[in-house]
Design a protein around this motif. Structure first.
Motif, PDB file in Angstrom:
ATOM      1  N   GLY A 186       4.955 -45.379  13.584  1.00  0.00           N
ATOM      2  CA  GLY A 186       3.792 -45.762  13.968  1.00  0.00           C
ATOM      3  C   GLY A 186       2.427 -45.458  13.114  1.00  0.00           C
ATOM      4  N   GLY A 187       2.610 -44.244  12.495  1.00  0.00           N
ATOM      5  CA  GLY A 187       1.588 -43.637  11.854  1.00  0.00           C
ATOM      6  C   GLY A 187       1.592 -44.478  10.324  1.00  0.00           C
ATOM      7  N   ALA A 188       2.809 -44.489   9.962  1.00  0.00           N
ATOM      8  CA  ALA A 188       2.907 -45.455   8.532  1.00  0.00           C
ATOM      9  C   ALA A 188       2.115 -47.009   8.661  1.00  0.00           C
ATOM     10  CB  ALA A 188       4.202 -45.395   7.885  1.00  0.00           C
ATOM     11  N   ALA A 189       2.780 -47.759   9.779  1.00  0.00           N
ATOM     12  CA  ALA A 189       1.989 -48.964  10.246  1.00  0.00           C
ATOM     13  C   ALA A 189       0.655 -48.875  10.187  1.00  0.00           C
ATOM     14  CB  ALA A 189       2.855 -49.312  11.414  1.00  0.00           C
ATOM     15  N   VAL A 190       0.160 -47.974  10.798  1.00  0.00           N
ATOM     16  CA  VAL A 190      -1.635 -47.921  10.881  1.00  0.00           C
ATOM     17  C   VAL A 190      -2.181 -47.678   9.746  1.00  0.00           C
ATOM     18  CG1 VAL A 190      -3.353 -46.970  11.921  1.00  0.00           C
ATOM     19  CG2 VAL A 190      -1.322 -47.337  13.199  1.00  0.00           C
ATOM     20  N   VAL A 191      -1.455 -46.825   8.528  1.00  0.00           N
ATOM     21  CA  VAL A 191      -1.930 -46.408   7.634  1.00  0.00           C
ATOM     22  C   VAL A 191      -1.999 -47.774   6.455  1.00  0.00           C
ATOM     23  CG1 VAL A 191      -1.582 -45.351   5.360  1.00  0.00           C
ATOM     24  CG2 VAL A 191      -1.572 -43.989   7.469  1.00  0.00           C
ATOM     25  N   VAL A 192      -0.755 -48.452   6.440  1.00  0.00           N
ATOM     26  CA  VAL A 192      -0.700 -49.499   5.688  1.00  0.00           C
ATOM     27  C   VAL A 192      -1.708 -50.767   6.296  1.00  0.00           C
ATOM     28  CG1 VAL A 192       0.830 -51.437   5.139  1.00  0.00           C
ATOM     29  CG2 VAL A 192       1.667 -49.487   5.290  1.00  0.00           C
TER      30      VAL A 192
END
Length: 485
Positions: free
Chosen positions: A171-177
């Motif tokens: 989830g965190g990686a998706a939001v950062v991208v």
């Protein structure tokens, strides 16, 4: 210790609690360590090419090696077991010792990063404390104590922190991208297409390759807990593929996002992910999401710490069973069925190293010193991993689970990438100010690890009764006959 059943492949007292979904999330949270992205991204756009090279020549071969060897030798121990079966007891002990101590050095970097990210949950006033050695060290020790209590209670409880960490990582990686995509669409980016042209004007940039290879280690982690996995021969290969694919996508996406958000010279080593989120949220008028995302990232990093604590903390337990270490290390908790003495030793050494790493340097350099020591010590067992694969593949007497050319290509590619990563790990990155102190700590750390391995092994060999060789008391690895050397 429980009673040993003759011919059994299962370590007495350990419970099989990890299913396929648990394994996939374990691989994601163990391999895709978001706290590794800032120190790598700080070397600039060249890291994108280094990521691709490491994934092709190290990460994929690692998956092939773990898949093959875990099916040949299932059981508790992972690289320790494979090196032992392939090259003898002394090599198995050395591989397991380095693997374990690399994570003793690495675990403090994860909890330090968790503290660096966690301060963003509480606003700017608390963020300033991230540069305080006293605050950072005390919080890190507290997290280690929390992980110890959690894992002594057992994987039935501890695996949920791993799973939540896996979900947090995705989830965190998706939001950062997504934030990076919005920044590209509406604002100027710190990254431009021309930056992708490889430029090697600074030889210290190559130091990132060793750290990248190290960040991709972890596909063998579940094999260390082989006796706690349900249907390992069926579930491990599928979990390795999907977990590894997700981890690779997360690394490439978040590295690109970091470079879009900030000039690489400004990327903070400990809290760079939240630093990038803060900048991109401000540019897009979404500053309110920083605190929730900081909590999500903190959970992801805590899951990474828990995954490595769960896995690497068991290696002294296996060596305790083999009588290389004092027998007490091999004890299983009478109530929770966990190797609690092994976990306590792991936590105590990690806490001690956390405190020692702050001597004479800043928080950032303490982090880098621990990280680079972990890189060196982890890539040595990786050499054993690929050497075991090559020996296994060349042995005409042993049936293979994959084609011989495929395994040979992966074995040689992985070995070459590992050796290159080992060499460049001694090159100080551009964030290191005192090169002589950095090199001194690396050499001293390696000397301590190799010397202690030699002393423990020689002591065990010299004190073992002549009528009972150490290898004879190896209940976890008795083997089933087929595929045993």
């Amino acid at each position: 210790m429980g009673k040993i059943v003759p011919g059994s492949n299962h370590t007495p007292g350990l419970k099989r609690v990890l299913g396929r979904g648990d394994l996939i999330l374990l691989f994601i949270v163990a391999v895709a360590n978001l706290n590794m992205v800032p120190p790598i991204s700080a070397s600039g756009p060249i890291t994108l090419w280094l990521w691709i090279a490491a994934m092709l020549f190290f990460f994929w071969p690692q998956g092939a090696a773990v898949t093959e060897l875990s099916q040949k030798w299932p059981g508790e121990g992972g690289i320790y077991l494979w090196a032992k079966r392939s090259f003898g007891e002394e090599h198995g002990f050395f591989a397991g010792w380095c693997y374990w101590l690399s994570n003793v050095f690495y675990l403090p970097t994860v909890v330090l990063s968790c503290v660096g990210v966690g301060v963003y949950v509480f606003g700017p006033r608390i963020q300033k404390l991230a540069d305080s050695p006293a605050f950072t060290a005390s919080m890190a020790i507290g997290l280690l104590l929390f992980l110890l209590i959690l894992n002594v209670r057992g994987l039935e409880l501890g695996k949920w922190i791993n799973n939540l960490g896996g979900v947090g990582t995705i989830g965190g990686a998706a939001v950062v991208v997504l934030l990076a995509a919005l920044t590209l669409h509406h604002h100027d980016s710190a990254f431009h297409r021309a930056d992708l042209r490889p430029q090697f004007h600074d030889w210290r940039l190559l130091a990132a390759f060793g750290t990248i290879c190290y960040s991709l280690v972890g596909l063998d982690l579940a094999s260390i807990m082989g006796d706690e996995i349900r249907e390992p021969k069926r579930n491990l290969p599928v979990a390795i593929f999907w977990g590894g694919l997700a981890a690779a996508a997360i690394y490439l996406g978040t590295t690109m996002a970091m470079l879009i958000a900030l000039p690489h010279e400004q990327i903070g080593i400990l809290s760079g992910i939240l630093q990038a989120i803060n900048v991109m949220s401000l540019r897009n008028g979404l500053l309110f999401i920083v605190a929730p995302l900081a909590f999500l990232e903190c959970l992801a990093i805590l899951g990474t710490a828990s995954a490595w604590f769960s896995g690497a903390g068991r290696l002294p337990f296996v060596a305790g069973i083999d009588r290389y270490l004092p027998a007490i290390v091999g004890r299983v908790h009478p109530r929770y069925g966990t190797p609690y003495i092994s976990l306590i030793v792991y936590a105590a050494l990690s806490a001690l190293l956390t405190l020692m790493s702050f001597l004479g340097v800043s928080v950032g350099e303490a982090y880098l010193t621990l990280l680079d020591l972990a890189v060196i010590l982890q890539l040595l067992p990786s050499c054993y991993l690929f050497a075991a694969l090559l020996k296994h593949t060349f042995d005409e007497r042993v049936p293979l689970n994959a084609s011989k050319p495929y395994l040979l290509a992966n074995g040689f590619a992985g070995m070459l990438a590992t050796l290159v990563g080992l060499c460049v790990a001694f090159v100080p990155s551009r964030q290191v100010n005192s090169i002589w102190l950095y090199e001194t700590k690396l050499i001293a750390g390696c000397t301590l690890v190799f010397g202690s391995a030699y002393l423990f092994y020689r002591h065990a060999r010299n004190t073992a009764p002549a009528s009972e060789p150490i290898a004879a008391v190896t209940p976890a690895f008795s083997g089933s006959g087929k595929g045993t050397l």
